[in-house]
Design a protein around this motif. Structure first.
Motif, PDB file in Angstrom:
ATOM      1  N   THR A  94       0.853  -1.180   0.000  1.00 22.82           N
ATOM      2  CA  THR A  94       0.000   0.000   0.000  1.00 22.82           C
ATOM      3  C   THR A  94       0.891   1.234   0.000  1.00 22.82           C
ATOM      4  N   VAL A  95       0.286   2.380  -0.276  1.00 22.01           N
ATOM      5  CA  VAL A  95       1.040   3.629  -0.225  1.00 22.01           C
ATOM      6  C   VAL A  95       1.580   3.841   1.182  1.00 22.01           C
ATOM      7  N   GLN A  99       5.383   4.438   2.195  1.00 24.23           N
ATOM      8  CA  GLN A  99       5.796   5.605   2.987  1.00 24.23           C
ATOM      9  C   GLN A  99       6.635   5.171   4.188  1.00 24.23           C
ATOM     10  N   ASN A 113       0.906  13.958   1.381  1.00 24.60           N
ATOM     11  CA  ASN A 113      -0.031  13.019   0.753  1.00 24.60           C
ATOM     12  C   ASN A 113      -0.251  13.317  -0.724  1.00 24.60           C
ATOM     13  N   TRP A 116       2.537  11.714  -2.607  1.00 26.30           N
ATOM     14  CA  TRP A 116       2.356  10.263  -2.630  1.00 26.30           C
ATOM     15  C   TRP A 116       1.222   9.851  -3.563  1.00 26.30           C
ATOM     16  N   ASP A 117       0.171  10.654  -3.639  1.00 21.48           N
ATOM     17  CA  ASP A 117      -0.918  10.356  -4.588  1.00 21.48           C
ATOM     18  C   ASP A 117      -0.397  10.410  -6.022  1.00 21.48           C
ATOM     19  N   ARG A 120       1.685   7.315  -6.615  1.00 19.80           N
ATOM     20  CA  ARG A 120       0.808   6.153  -6.791  1.00 19.80           C
ATOM     21  C   ARG A 120       0.323   6.089  -8.235  1.00 19.80           C
TER      22      ARG A 120
END
Length: 127
Positions: A94-95, A99, A113, A116-117, A120
């Motif tokens: 998962t992200v 992380q 975030n 990170w999005d 992804r």
């Protein structure tokens, strides 16, 4: 385990400084490790639970050997490093797991975030 791998021995129930050594020789039932101070120790195989084996060339190995170079590579090509990390995590994470692992490696602690999005999305497009 092979010659050249790093080993980390946790000290004091995880509350002390860890000791890092290099595997110098692997035999049938043990490995010879050279610790930072030059001391040689024989550890049994399979390794005890207080020892972590770090394969040669892995991201953790690289972070222990040359953290600056790995941080620079991550800054220049985060998707490439994250793809390698995913491979080391058996291809699924998962992200949040990415992380956590990048923080453990000294990478990406300052990213929010939104970043990170984006990563992804880039990872999904890359694979």
């Amino acid at each position: 385990m092979e010659s050249g791998y790093l080993v980390i021995r946790r000290q004091g129930n995880g509350k002390g400084d860890d000791c890092t050594g290099v595997v110098r020789r692997v035999e049938d039932d043990s490995a010879v490790v050279q610790w930072r101070e030059g001391q040689l120790t024989r550890i049994p195989l399979p390794v005890p639970s207080d020892i972590t084996v770090v394969p040669l060339g892995s991201l953790r190995y690289r972070s222990l050997r040359d953290a600056t170079a790995l941080r620079k590579e991550f800054a220049q090509s985060p998707v490439s490093v994250l793809v390698t990390l995913l491979g080391e995590m058996d291809g699924e994470a998962t992200v949040k797991q990415l992380q956590r692992r990048t923080r453990e490696l000294g990478l990406a602690s300052e990213h929010n975030n939104t970043w990170w999005d984006r990563m992804r999305g880039r990872l999904l497009a890359d694979t």
